[in-house]
Enzyme design. Structure first.
Site, short mmCIF file in Angstrom:
data_model
loop_
_atom_site.label_atom_id
_atom_site.label_comp_id
_atom_site.label_asym_id
_atom_site.label_seq_id
_atom_site.Cartn_x
_atom_site.Cartn_y
_atom_site.Cartn_z
CB CYS A 110 -53.86 0.31 -23.72
SG CYS A 110 -55.29 1.18 -23.09
N GLY A 111 -52.93 0.29 -20.31
CA GLY A 111 -53.16 -0.36 -19.01
C GLY A 111 -54.63 -0.68 -18.79
CG HIS A 112 -58.31 1.56 -20.28
ND1 HIS A 112 -57.68 2.36 -21.21
CD2 HIS A 112 -59.41 1.06 -20.90
CE1 HIS A 112 -58.37 2.34 -22.34
NE2 HIS A 112 -59.43 1.59 -22.18
CG HIS A 228 -50.76 9.34 -23.93
ND1 HIS A 228 -50.08 8.74 -24.95
CD2 HIS A 228 -51.91 8.63 -23.76
CE1 HIS A 228 -50.79 7.71 -25.42
NE2 HIS A 228 -51.90 7.62 -24.71
CG ASP A 255 -57.77 7.02 -19.82
OD1 ASP A 255 -58.83 6.45 -19.49
OD2 ASP A 255 -56.68 6.43 -19.94
CB CYS A 259 -54.25 6.92 -17.92
SG CYS A 259 -53.24 6.64 -19.37
N GLY A 260 -53.62 3.52 -17.17
CA GLY A 260 -52.62 2.60 -16.64
C GLY A 260 -51.19 2.99 -17.00
CB THR A 261 -49.46 3.75 -20.18
OG1 THR A 261 -50.52 4.50 -20.78
CG2 THR A 261 -49.50 2.33 -20.73
O1 PYC Z 1 -54.81 2.96 -19.58
O2 PYC Z 1 -52.79 3.04 -20.42
C1 PYC Z 1 -53.98 3.32 -20.44
C2 PYC Z 1 -54.47 4.15 -21.56
C3 PYC Z 1 -53.76 4.66 -22.61
C4 PYC Z 1 -54.66 5.34 -23.41
C5 PYC Z 1 -55.90 5.24 -22.84
N1 PYC Z 1 -55.77 4.50 -21.72
#
Ligand code: PYC
Length: 338
Positions: A110-112, A228, A255, A259-261
């Site tokens: 999870c990036g965030h 996702h 999100d 969303c980092g990923t």
């Molecule tokens: O930021 O990767 C992310 C992420 C995944 C699900 C919610 N945020």
């Protein structure tokens, strides 16, 4: 020097802490990254042993899913909070291990969330500006805490797995999208626009696409579920960003951050299409207008040609320090079942 166990005060507790009411207490910090919350558990979780994070995640799901349900389901949590359980790392040179979860289950990366973890560790004085390594369920990730408190995450190898796959969506017809991996699996669909005034219809469309992918057996590598859905449109302002997304997460909520990923998956698609060069910055705007900056280097070895190592930069803020209490007399202490 810290020992592996007390490094971040990750003190596993198998038995409830001694106190007059025999309550179980969980020490957590809440952050938000570009509007998306993360609940980071420092202490009070179960002892998951010393194995790799994937193995510990399986133990958590099998033996102690109560931690996730108690913290993420109502009445303490909500569908849009991501949980992050800090763990002593296997490699003593890593800052920590981390296992991410949400209202539906467990997610690989999870990036965030990792940006939030770094902000929380800095808030507690456990790390200083510099580069730190973290063990996640899907592999090692590097995070750099900058002097201005922004954080750059160097993610796991990300790649476009399939280009422009067609799925038949009831009520809509054929929808084409790329299948890409950025630490989680994404189906990325270009749309004329993602309008924050249309949250309900964007969510409903993503749910229909997700169900159609599932029903038609369209999956990621190794049969992984594509959980996702990411819709892409132009940015609200080209001075601010290069594109805007709307990401529906597995638990059915969107999100608030870019969303980092999901941004990693987007970078992989842009790289595979020859639309973004090594080192070039892609500014990804979220549905609420927050922005991550992304860039990539080629992955030394990836499962496909053109795999990339994305770096995602954003900032998180601490919103609460909480000592959650699980009262044995509370029938809803482990959350309202969904
Ligand atoms: O930021 O990767 C992310 C992420 C995944 C699900 C919610 N945020």
């Amino acid at each position: 020097l810290y020992s592996q166990h007390d490094r971040f005060m990750v003190t596993p507790m198998q038995t409830p802490p001694a106190n007059p009411f025999n309550l179980r207490a969980i020490d957590a910090i809440d952050t938000h990254t570009g509007g998306e919350p993360t609940r980071i558990v420092f202490a009070g979780g179960p002892d998951l042993g010393q194995g790799p994070m994937l193995q510990r995640m399986h133990s958590l799901r099998r033996d102690a899913d109560w931690l996730r349900t108690a913290l993420i389901l109502e009445p303490r949590g909500s569908a849009w909070i991501v949980g992050a359980l800090l763990q002593p790392s296997c490699d003593p040179d890593c800052a920590a291990g981390v296992i991410f979860f949400n209202n539906r289950g467990y997610i690989g990366m999870c990036g965030h969330g990792l940006i939030g973890v770094v902000a929380a560790l800095a808030y507690r004085g456990r790390i200083q500006p510099g580069t730190h390594r973290f063990e996640t369920v899907v592999g090692e990730v590097t995070a750099t805490l900058h002097d201005d408190q922004s954080v750059s995450i160097k993610n796991v190898a990300s790649y476009r797995w399939r280009e422009q796959v067609s799925v038949q969506v009831p009520g809509e017809g054929t929808v084409c999208g790329d299948i890409a991996y950025g630490g989680n699996w994404f189906f990325l669909v270009d749309t004329p626009g993602v309008d924050p005034a249309e949250l309900e219809s964007l969510s409903a469309r993503c749910r229909r696409i997700h169900a159609a992918l599932r029903d038609q057996g369209i999956v990621g590598a190794d049969g992984s579920e594509i959980d996702h859905i990411e819709l892409f449109g132009p940015p609200s302002d080209p001075q601010l960003a290069d594109g805007r997304n709307f990401v529906l997460c597995p638990g059915g909520e969107y999100d608030r951050s870019p969303c980092g990923t999901g941004t990693s998956a987007k970078l992989a698609c842009l790289a595979a299409a020859g639309k973004l060069q090594v080192g070039e910055v892609w500014r990804q705007e979220s549905i609420i207008g927050s922005v991550f900056a992304g860039r990539y280097t080629p992955a030394p070895q990836g499962p496909v040609e053109h795999a990339v190592i994305p770096t995602i930069t954003g900032r998180a803020f601490v919103t609460a320090e909480t000592r959650f209490v699980l009262d044995p007399q509370d029938p809803l202490r482990l959350g309202i079942p969904t």
